[in-house]
Scaffold this motif. Structure first.
Motif, PDB file in Angstrom:
ATOM      1  N   MET A  73      36.848 156.231  67.918  1.00  0.00           N
ATOM      2  CA  MET A  73      38.314 156.261  67.966  1.00  0.00           C
ATOM      3  C   MET A  73      38.879 155.886  69.325  1.00  0.00           C
ATOM      4  O   MET A  73      40.083 155.686  69.459  1.00  0.00           O
ATOM      5  N   THR A  74      38.025 155.809  70.337  1.00  0.00           N
ATOM      6  CA  THR A  74      38.497 155.617  71.703  1.00  0.00           C
ATOM      7  C   THR A  74      37.691 154.526  72.405  1.00  0.00           C
ATOM      8  O   THR A  74      36.714 154.003  71.871  1.00  0.00           O
ATOM      9  N   ASP A  77      33.299 154.241  78.417  1.00  0.00           N
ATOM     10  CA  ASP A  77      32.328 153.490  79.224  1.00  0.00           C
ATOM     11  C   ASP A  77      32.499 151.987  79.052  1.00  0.00           C
ATOM     12  O   ASP A  77      31.525 151.217  79.012  1.00  0.00           O
ATOM     13  N   GLY A  78      33.741 151.554  78.937  1.00  0.00           N
ATOM     14  CA  GLY A  78      34.009 150.131  78.777  1.00  0.00           C
ATOM     15  C   GLY A  78      33.781 149.592  77.379  1.00  0.00           C
ATOM     16  O   GLY A  78      33.959 148.395  77.152  1.00  0.00           O
ATOM     17  N   VAL A  79      33.382 150.452  76.440  1.00  0.00           N
ATOM     18  CA  VAL A  79      33.122 150.029  75.066  1.00  0.00           C
ATOM     19  C   VAL A  79      34.287 150.483  74.193  1.00  0.00           C
ATOM     20  O   VAL A  79      34.635 151.670  74.180  1.00  0.00           O
ATOM     21  N   ARG A  80      34.863 149.555  73.463  1.00  0.00           N
ATOM     22  CA  ARG A  80      36.018 149.879  72.619  1.00  0.00           C
ATOM     23  C   ARG A  80      35.556 150.183  71.202  1.00  0.00           C
ATOM     24  O   ARG A  80      35.117 149.281  70.482  1.00  0.00           O
ATOM     25  N   GLY A  81      35.634 151.460  70.807  1.00  0.00           N
ATOM     26  CA  GLY A  81      35.285 151.851  69.453  1.00  0.00           C
ATOM     27  C   GLY A  81      33.865 151.477  69.094  1.00  0.00           C
ATOM     28  O   GLY A  81      32.914 151.715  69.850  1.00  0.00           O
ATOM     29  N   LEU A  87      38.090 152.897  65.027  1.00  0.00           N
ATOM     30  CA  LEU A  87      37.832 153.329  63.652  1.00  0.00           C
ATOM     31  C   LEU A  87      39.002 153.017  62.739  1.00  0.00           C
ATOM     32  O   LEU A  87      38.806 152.570  61.600  1.00  0.00           O
ATOM     33  N   TRP A  88      40.223 153.209  63.226  1.00  0.00           N
ATOM     34  CA  TRP A  88      41.380 152.953  62.368  1.00  0.00           C
ATOM     35  C   TRP A  88      41.505 151.469  62.045  1.00  0.00           C
ATOM     36  O   TRP A  88      42.009 151.100  60.968  1.00  0.00           O
TER      37      TRP A  88
END
Length: 285
Positions: A73-74, A77-81, A87-88
């Protein structure tokens, strides 16, 4: 001269003792029992994970799945989802595919059901093919759809539409065939045309079963969404589950399963509410 007889008031009959209804009792049953079942499920899950009988790869702790949910959801560490999508966003793409597929499948299924229920020879002609399609697991013909339509959105939506079509068609056909003969004959006797009989008598009597078929169609489409997103399914919940399973990432797989399940519960609740509004006479006639 006769004396008027006075009206004799009936002696009120005492009603048997009835326990007063308590509003909070129904609230406890409606809300408390589901919450209690969830708590019991989480407790059993925690016990199973802590027992050490299975590896954490197979049965992760609930807290591990919660952390996976937060990560998807967030941005961390520089990784998006997951795979660059939150998730959305995965859920949005899946719901969009399901919505388009269900609209196409249910629309064709209801029209087909009305036609099959009204025309006997058409029902005899198409019913075996409909049964054949209903018996096929979606994964059996998905690879054929990929060969024909490629790996973009077309095979996914086609698969979901084909999964949603049979339940709506079968339920509508059965409801039309079971339309009250007395009402149909009465409408014809009053001079109603065939189209008016279908519109004013057959369709209202078929609506309750048609809504049941629509709910089954949505369920079939949801159960096929992982298969529909096997190829090029990211963004998408099914694609996320498939990709995570390749790396034995069980927490993310469970997050995807819960996302599909909970969104399915919400959609089914919305369909129930729409049914109560559209068919208020269900169970009263």
């Amino acid at each position: 001269m006769s004396t008027p007889v006075e009206a004799i008031e009936p002696t009120p009959v005492a009603e048997p003792n009835r326990k007063p209804r308590r509003p909070w009792t129904s609230s406890v049953t409606t809300v408390g029992l589901p919450v209690l079942s969830v708590i019991a499920f989480l407790a059993l899950w925690q016990v199973a994970a802590a027992s050490g009988t299975w590896s954490e790869t197979f049965v992760p702790f609930p807290s591990t799945v919660w952390h996976a949910f937060v990560n998807t959801m967030t941005t961390h560490d520089g990784v998006r989802g997951y795979q660059g999508y939150l998730l959305w966003e995965h859920l949005y793409m899946t719901l969009r595919r399901v919505l388009v597929g269900v609209i196409i499948g249910v629309g064709l299924g209801v029209i087909l059901g009305l036609a099959m229920g009204s025309v006997t020879w058409l029902r005899s002609l198409l019913e075996p093919w409909l049964t054949f399609l209903r018996a096929l697991p979606p994964l059996a013909y998905f690879f054929l759809l990929v060969i024909w339509l490629g790996i973009d959105e077309a095979p996914k939506i086609t698969l979901l539409a084909l999964a949603a079509l049979p339940p709506a068609a079968v339920a509508t056909t059965a409801a039309v065939v079971a339309a009250p003969v007395g009402l149909v004959e009465a409408a014809r006797a009053l001079g109603a045309s065939r189209a008016q009989v279908i519109r004013d008598v057959v369709v209202p009597s078929a609506l309750p079963e048609t809504f049941t078929g629509i709910r089954l169609s949505v369920g079939m489409a949801y159960s096929s969404v992982v298969a529909a997103e096997l190829f090029n399914g990211i963004p998408g919940i099914g694609g996320m589950v498939k990709d995570a399973s390749n790396y034995n990432n069980t927490p993310v797989v469970l997050v995807g399963i819960f996302a599909i399940g909970f969104s399915g519960l919400i959609i089914d609740g919305l369909l129930r509410a729409a049914e109560r509004r559209a068919v208020p006479w269900r169970g009263k006639v």
